[in-house]
Motif scaffolding. Structure first.
Motif, PDB file in Angstrom:
ATOM      1  N   ILE A  92     -46.431   1.814  40.724  1.00  0.00           N
ATOM      2  CA  ILE A  92     -47.369   2.113  41.817  1.00  0.00           C
ATOM      3  C   ILE A  92     -48.192   3.366  41.540  1.00  0.00           C
ATOM      4  O   ILE A  92     -49.373   3.415  41.879  1.00  0.00           O
ATOM      5  CB  ILE A  92     -46.665   2.188  43.187  1.00  0.00           C
ATOM      6  CG1 ILE A  92     -45.751   3.397  43.287  1.00  0.00           C
ATOM      7  CG2 ILE A  92     -45.935   0.907  43.511  1.00  0.00           C
ATOM      8  CD1 ILE A  92     -45.365   3.730  44.723  1.00  0.00           C
ATOM      9  N   TYR A 111     -51.847   2.006  41.525  1.00  0.00           N
ATOM     10  CA  TYR A 111     -52.534   2.317  42.781  1.00  0.00           C
ATOM     11  C   TYR A 111     -53.085   3.739  42.850  1.00  0.00           C
ATOM     12  O   TYR A 111     -54.021   4.006  43.579  1.00  0.00           O
ATOM     13  CB  TYR A 111     -51.599   2.098  43.972  1.00  0.00           C
ATOM     14  CG  TYR A 111     -51.151   0.668  44.155  1.00  0.00           C
ATOM     15  CD1 TYR A 111     -51.950  -0.392  43.740  1.00  0.00           C
ATOM     16  CD2 TYR A 111     -49.936   0.369  44.753  1.00  0.00           C
ATOM     17  CE1 TYR A 111     -51.545  -1.706  43.915  1.00  0.00           C
ATOM     18  CE2 TYR A 111     -49.524  -0.938  44.939  1.00  0.00           C
ATOM     19  CZ  TYR A 111     -50.333  -1.967  44.515  1.00  0.00           C
ATOM     20  OH  TYR A 111     -49.923  -3.262  44.693  1.00  0.00           O
ATOM     21  N   GLN A 162     -52.476   8.457  47.566  1.00  0.00           N
ATOM     22  CA  GLN A 162     -53.146   7.153  47.648  1.00  0.00           C
ATOM     23  C   GLN A 162     -52.206   6.043  47.212  1.00  0.00           C
ATOM     24  O   GLN A 162     -52.112   4.987  47.863  1.00  0.00           O
ATOM     25  CB  GLN A 162     -54.393   7.147  46.761  1.00  0.00           C
ATOM     26  CG  GLN A 162     -55.095   5.799  46.680  1.00  0.00           C
ATOM     27  CD  GLN A 162     -56.345   5.861  45.814  1.00  0.00           C
ATOM     28  OE1 GLN A 162     -57.312   6.515  46.165  1.00  0.00           O
ATOM     29  NE2 GLN A 162     -56.325   5.171  44.682  1.00  0.00           N
ATOM     30  N   ALA A 163     -51.486   6.271  46.120  1.00  0.00           N
ATOM     31  CA  ALA A 163     -50.550   5.259  45.613  1.00  0.00           C
ATOM     32  C   ALA A 163     -49.465   4.954  46.637  1.00  0.00           C
ATOM     33  O   ALA A 163     -49.144   3.782  46.893  1.00  0.00           O
ATOM     34  CB  ALA A 163     -49.923   5.745  44.311  1.00  0.00           C
ATOM     35  N   ILE A 221     -51.016   3.050  49.744  1.00  0.00           N
ATOM     36  CA  ILE A 221     -51.348   1.652  49.454  1.00  0.00           C
ATOM     37  C   ILE A 221     -50.080   0.806  49.427  1.00  0.00           C
ATOM     38  O   ILE A 221     -50.040  -0.294  49.983  1.00  0.00           O
ATOM     39  CB  ILE A 221     -52.105   1.548  48.111  1.00  0.00           C
ATOM     40  CG1 ILE A 221     -53.527   2.108  48.264  1.00  0.00           C
ATOM     41  CG2 ILE A 221     -52.152   0.110  47.609  1.00  0.00           C
ATOM     42  CD1 ILE A 221     -54.299   2.213  46.965  1.00  0.00           C
ATOM     43  N   GLU A 222     -49.035   1.329  48.813  1.00  0.00           N
ATOM     44  CA  GLU A 222     -47.771   0.586  48.733  1.00  0.00           C
ATOM     45  C   GLU A 222     -47.121   0.454  50.107  1.00  0.00           C
ATOM     46  O   GLU A 222     -46.667  -0.630  50.489  1.00  0.00           O
ATOM     47  CB  GLU A 222     -46.810   1.286  47.764  1.00  0.00           C
ATOM     48  CG  GLU A 222     -45.468   0.600  47.600  1.00  0.00           C
ATOM     49  CD  GLU A 222     -45.548  -0.737  46.895  1.00  0.00           C
ATOM     50  OE1 GLU A 222     -44.546  -1.486  46.951  1.00  0.00           O
ATOM     51  OE2 GLU A 222     -46.577  -1.055  46.275  1.00  0.00           O
ATOM     52  N   MET A 280     -53.492  -3.728  49.184  1.00  0.00           N
ATOM     53  CA  MET A 280     -54.245  -4.606  48.294  1.00  0.00           C
ATOM     54  C   MET A 280     -54.065  -6.071  48.674  1.00  0.00           C
ATOM     55  O   MET A 280     -55.033  -6.846  48.695  1.00  0.00           O
ATOM     56  CB  MET A 280     -53.814  -4.382  46.839  1.00  0.00           C
ATOM     57  CG  MET A 280     -54.182  -3.023  46.281  1.00  0.00           C
ATOM     58  SD  MET A 280     -55.970  -2.706  46.210  1.00  0.00           S
ATOM     59  CE  MET A 280     -56.177  -1.633  47.600  1.00  0.00           C
ATOM     60  N   LEU A 304     -60.125   0.488  43.048  1.00  0.00           N
ATOM     61  CA  LEU A 304     -59.298  -0.717  43.182  1.00  0.00           C
ATOM     62  C   LEU A 304     -59.849  -1.624  44.273  1.00  0.00           C
ATOM     63  O   LEU A 304     -60.006  -2.832  44.078  1.00  0.00           O
ATOM     64  CB  LEU A 304     -57.851  -0.340  43.516  1.00  0.00           C
ATOM     65  CG  LEU A 304     -57.097   0.483  42.484  1.00  0.00           C
ATOM     66  CD1 LEU A 304     -55.749   0.924  43.045  1.00  0.00           C
ATOM     67  CD2 LEU A 304     -56.906  -0.317  41.209  1.00  0.00           C
ATOM     68  N   GLU A 305     -60.139  -1.031  45.439  1.00  0.00           N
ATOM     69  CA  GLU A 305     -60.717  -1.805  46.540  1.00  0.00           C
ATOM     70  C   GLU A 305     -62.090  -2.338  46.161  1.00  0.00           C
ATOM     71  O   GLU A 305     -62.399  -3.520  46.374  1.00  0.00           O
ATOM     72  CB  GLU A 305     -60.883  -0.919  47.786  1.00  0.00           C
ATOM     73  CG  GLU A 305     -59.606  -0.530  48.482  1.00  0.00           C
ATOM     74  CD  GLU A 305     -59.868   0.453  49.622  1.00  0.00           C
ATOM     75  OE1 GLU A 305     -59.019   0.521  50.516  1.00  0.00           O
ATOM     76  OE2 GLU A 305     -60.914   1.144  49.611  1.00  0.00           O
TER      77      GLU A 305
END
Length: 310
Positions: free
Chosen positions: A155, A159, A209-210, A213-214, A219, A247-248
């Protein structure tokens, strides 16, 4: 409270690229629109200003957003307390299909960033929470405590796009053996040895951020929501998406151009691409220097627009 003096530009939430988003939606007074990320309500409030017989449906899973939505109560507005991955089912339940335009302002709202107890910002100390819906689910502290070294490596690298993701994961696992890491300050201290000098803010932002997101399965939720937009938008309807990290943006760009997130667009027997949308923004729209000066969060924003094919 009138829409005109609602939180369009306040400490609660300063909407990014407001004018650009409204123009991209091509708002009609009798149209039916969806704001899948209500947040502080800045975009929703301004959309409502353009509607007479139309209707706006705004989604958010955050209880704070639901409270803010109470300030916009009017016949043309419906707030839906739900994750936007439930887009089609919720609109169907409200007999609101199809819609003329959909806006998604991805990421964390200004209010969430500025509330220390939510744990989103590296600027404060507070619990390692980071849940968009603070009432249930996996927290960032749970991830730090329970994930294996390999999972943390994945991650942080995927991410957070952290360059020393493997070292960072090993550092976290070593640090948690001797203590529970449940606060922002404790995490910063635990990973201080692998935080680059002079680049602390950027590095910590990537780590946070990682974890965020997790914790929120962001995502997967984004892919599910985007996939449903082809079903909920009428032909000629606008899809307007603003993202804040690569990523987004990559997912949004690929979906608009190819109708899928990975690989090439499918083609029919005549060699024409079989995609539900026509892209209107060859390059993403970015905030002006003036807006970035007023609102630093706008610096990383990328706005992409597509129209549902006839």
């Amino acid at each position: 409270m009138s829409v005109n003096n609602y939180h369009n530009d306040t400490a609660y939430h300063r909407p990014v690229m407001l004018r650009e988003c409204l123009e991209a939606l091509d708002l009609q007074p009798g149209g039916r629109y969806v704001d899948v990320t209500f947040g502080g309500g800045g975009h929703s409030a301004r959309i409502l200003e353009h509607l007479t017989t139309g209707h706006l449906y705004s989604f958010d899973q955050d209880a704070d957003a639901e409270r803010e939505a109470g300030n916009l109560a009017r016949p043309q507005f419906t707030f839906i307390r739900s994750n936007f991955r439930d887009l089609h089912a919720e609109l169907q339940r409200h007999d609101a299909l199809p819609v003329d335009g959909l806006l998604a302002d991805l990421g964390v709202s200004s209010h969430q960033f500025d509330t220390p107890e939510r744990g989103f910002s590296t600027r404060f100390d507070g619990p390692l929470d980071m849940r968009m819906n603070a009432e249930y689910g996996t927290t960032a502290a749970d991830i730090i405590a329970d994930y294996s070294e390999a999972e943390l490596h994945r991650i942080f690298g995927m991410y957070g796009e952290v360059t020393n993701a493997r070292t960072l994961a090993a550092t976290v696992v070593a640090a948690r053996r001797g203590q529970s890491i449940t606060t922002i300050a404790a995490l910063k201290k635990a990973i201080a040895s692998c935080t680059p000098r002079g680049k602390e803010n950027k590095y910590l932002a990537q780590v946070f951020q990682a974890l965020r997101i997790e914790a929120n399965d962001e995502m997967a939720a984004l892919q599910e929501m985007l996939t449903q937009t082809a079903q909920v938008l009428r032909p000629g309807g606008r899809l307007v998406v603003m993202s804040y990290h690569s990523l987004e943006d990559r997912l949004v760009k690929n979906f608009m151009a190819k109708g899928k997130f990975f690989g090439e667009a499918e083609k029919n027997l005549f060699g024409h691409t079989n995609t539900p949308f026509e892209v209107l923004t060859r390059k993403p729209v970015e905030a002006s220097a003036e807006e970035v000066a007023l609102n630093p969060r706008a610096r990383s924003a990328k706005l992409r627009v597509a129209v549902r094919k006839e």
